[in-house]
Enzyme design. Structure first.
Site, short mmCIF file in Angstrom:
data_model
loop_
_atom_site.label_atom_id
_atom_site.label_comp_id
_atom_site.label_asym_id
_atom_site.label_seq_id
_atom_site.Cartn_x
_atom_site.Cartn_y
_atom_site.Cartn_z
N LYS A 1 0.80 -1.24 0.00
CA LYS A 1 0.00 0.00 0.00
C LYS A 1 0.82 1.28 0.00
O LYS A 1 0.36 2.33 0.45
CB LYS A 1 -1.02 0.03 1.17
CG LYS A 1 -1.85 -1.21 1.33
CD LYS A 1 -2.33 -1.84 0.04
CE LYS A 1 -3.27 -0.99 -0.75
NZ LYS A 1 -3.51 -1.62 -2.09
N SER A 2 2.02 1.19 -0.52
CA SER A 2 2.91 2.36 -0.50
C SER A 2 3.15 2.98 -1.87
O SER A 2 3.95 3.91 -1.99
CB SER A 2 4.25 1.96 0.13
OG SER A 2 4.05 1.44 1.41
N THR B 1 3.08 0.72 -5.00
CA THR B 1 3.67 -0.31 -5.85
C THR B 1 3.15 -0.23 -7.29
O THR B 1 3.93 -0.15 -8.24
CB THR B 1 3.34 -1.72 -5.31
OG1 THR B 1 3.32 -1.69 -3.90
CG2 THR B 1 4.32 -2.76 -5.83
N HIS C 1 7.52 -7.25 -2.18
CA HIS C 1 7.38 -6.71 -0.82
C HIS C 1 8.40 -7.36 0.12
O HIS C 1 8.30 -7.23 1.34
CB HIS C 1 5.98 -7.00 -0.26
CG HIS C 1 4.85 -6.35 -0.99
ND1 HIS C 1 4.88 -5.04 -1.39
CD2 HIS C 1 3.63 -6.82 -1.35
CE1 HIS C 1 3.73 -4.75 -1.99
NE2 HIS C 1 2.96 -5.80 -1.98
N SER D 1 -5.04 3.05 3.73
CA SER D 1 -5.16 2.35 2.45
C SER D 1 -5.31 0.85 2.68
O SER D 1 -6.16 0.18 2.07
CB SER D 1 -3.92 2.66 1.61
OG SER D 1 -3.98 2.04 0.36
N PHE E 1 -2.86 9.85 -11.27
CA PHE E 1 -3.91 9.02 -10.67
C PHE E 1 -5.12 8.90 -11.60
O PHE E 1 -5.61 7.81 -11.86
CB PHE E 1 -4.32 9.63 -9.32
CG PHE E 1 -5.33 8.81 -8.58
CD1 PHE E 1 -4.93 7.70 -7.84
CD2 PHE E 1 -6.67 9.13 -8.62
CE1 PHE E 1 -5.86 6.93 -7.15
CE2 PHE E 1 -7.61 8.37 -7.94
CZ PHE E 1 -7.21 7.27 -7.21
N LYS F 1 -8.02 6.44 -3.57
CA LYS F 1 -8.04 7.91 -3.43
C LYS F 1 -6.81 8.56 -4.01
O LYS F 1 -6.86 9.60 -4.61
CB LYS F 1 -8.14 8.26 -1.95
CG LYS F 1 -9.55 8.40 -1.46
CD LYS F 1 -9.65 9.66 -0.61
CE LYS F 1 -11.06 10.12 -0.46
NZ LYS F 1 -11.29 10.60 0.91
P1 A3P Z 1 -5.01 4.78 -1.50
O1 A3P Z 1 -5.69 3.53 -1.02
O2 A3P Z 1 -4.64 5.71 -0.38
O3 A3P Z 1 -5.79 5.47 -2.57
P2 A3P Z 1 0.02 -0.34 -3.67
O4 A3P Z 1 0.09 -0.27 -5.15
O5 A3P Z 1 1.37 -0.42 -3.03
O6 A3P Z 1 -0.94 -1.36 -3.21
O7 A3P Z 1 -0.52 1.10 -3.16
C1 A3P Z 1 -1.83 1.47 -3.43
C2 A3P Z 1 -2.00 2.94 -3.12
O8 A3P Z 1 -1.32 3.72 -4.12
C3 A3P Z 1 -3.48 3.35 -3.16
O9 A3P Z 1 -3.62 4.37 -2.17
C4 A3P Z 1 -3.58 3.88 -4.57
O10 A3P Z 1 -4.68 4.72 -4.81
C5 A3P Z 1 -2.26 4.64 -4.69
N1 A3P Z 1 -1.90 4.95 -6.08
C6 A3P Z 1 -1.83 4.13 -7.13
N2 A3P Z 1 -1.55 4.81 -8.25
C7 A3P Z 1 -1.44 6.12 -7.91
C8 A3P Z 1 -1.18 7.33 -8.63
N3 A3P Z 1 -0.98 7.35 -9.94
N4 A3P Z 1 -1.14 8.49 -7.92
C9 A3P Z 1 -1.35 8.50 -6.59
N5 A3P Z 1 -1.62 7.39 -5.85
C10 A3P Z 1 -1.66 6.21 -6.51
#
Ligand code: A3P
Length: 292
Positions: free
Chosen positions: A45-46, A48, A100, A130, A221, A252
């Site tokens: 959730k950072s 990826t 991870h 997240s 996003f 989000k």
């Molecule tokens: P949120 O749940 O806060 O929206 P991972 O890919 O490590 O699982 O992380 C997912 C998080 O990255 C989600 O956060 C997702 O919306 C966010 N994310 C993915 N693509 C993004 C982008 N282009 N810009 C900003 N955040 C993004």
């Protein structure tokens, strides 16, 4: 069902049980690394899938020009998960990977500074927020009844990725053994163009200004959310499986959404632990979008 139903503990670290097994994880240590491999390393959730999209756009012209419709999960597959039964040894160079994994479980070849690593970290209150929503979306995760319980799980390391503090500290403290660039989700969000340039610099990729524009545009996003190569919607619906049939990986995408979910009391309790555990780690954390 309890946590063990969903998580597989291997050498002290939690993996998603439905997508891997001990035999596969055991083999990772000797997995052959090539000089031009690139690894995206994150705690869950950072950022990826965002970084998967950025690197796919940087590395593959056919992705940047949208002439080939390959999903980012296939361009930068997870090393530890057997997702689409891909044979990694047969992939042409340069290979991108996502993982991870904690520092001590990665292939030995990486420790010889072969290959490059981009480590993305995010302020852990937004990670918690997240992760909480994600756990209640994806079928392979334990359902979380309320955020208070989830924060406790997170602080006990009883989640995919184990303890957040161990992951980031482990990677930071052992950074000298690796060819690694640390980048925060928040810096990416605040200045995507500079981030793409930093990545190119680190990776030794020379892109024209127009190409950089194309990368930035397709990695926002909004554009990623509607891009079937990058939004994971099909994977979520057809392969991973959801609990409720709504919700997205791209939820989000902001800095500071934690303020809408985590109470002042929970936040203050977290701050005390954060300050104690992270006191020797000089990485910059941004908790609010108005911070610089
Ligand atoms: P949120 O749940 O806060 O929206 P991972 O890919 O490590 O699982 O992380 C997912 C998080 O990255 C989600 O956060 C997702 O919306 C966010 N994310 C993915 N693509 C993004 C982008 N282009 N810009 C900003 N955040 C993004």
């Amino acid at each position: 069902m309890d946590t063990d139903t969903y998580l597989l503990k291997f050498k002290g670290y939690n993996f998603l049980r439905s997508l891997t097994d001990a035999e596969r994880l055991e083999e990772l240590e000797d997995f052959e690394i090539r000089d031009d491999d690139v690894f995206i390393i994150t705690y869950p959730k950072s950022g990826t899938i965002w970084t998967q999209q950025i690197l796919s756009l940087i590395y593959f012209e056919e992705h940047r020009t949208q002439t080939q419709k390959m999903e980012t999960i296939d361009r930068a597959p997870f090393l530890e998960y057997n997702f689409r039964h891909m044979d990694f040894h047969r992939r042409p160079s340069p290979r991108l990977f996502s993982t991870h994994l904690p520092y001590y479980l990665v292939p030995n070849g990486l420790k010889n500074k072969k290959a490059k690593i981009i480590y993305i970290y995010r302020n852990p209150k937004d990670v918690i927020t997240s992760f909480f929503h994600y756990s209640n979306l994806v079928a392979a995760f334990e359902t979380q009844e309320n955020l208070d319980n989830f924060i406790q799980h997170f602080l006990d390391g009883k989640v995919l990725g184990s303890l957040w503090f161990d992951h980031i500290k482990g990677w930071y403290e052992h950074r000298h053994k690796f060819n690694i660039l640390f980048m925060s989700y928040e810096e990416m969000k605040m200045d995507l163009r500079s981030t793409v340039k930093k990545f190119c610099n680190f990776l030794g990729k020379e892109l024209s200004e127009d190409d950089i524009d194309a990368v930035v545009k397709q990695a926002t996003f909004k554009n990623m959310k509607s891009d079937p190569r990058a939004n994971y919607n099909d994977i979520l619906r057809n392969e991973i499986g959801t609990k409720n049939n709504h919700g997205h990986f791209l939820r989000k995408g902001t800095i500071g959404d934690w303020k809408n979910h985590i109470t002042v009391n929970q936040s203050e309790r977290f701050d005390i632990i954060f300050q104690r555990k992270m006191k020797d780690i000089p990485l910059k954390f941004i908790w609010d979008k108005n911070e610089q």
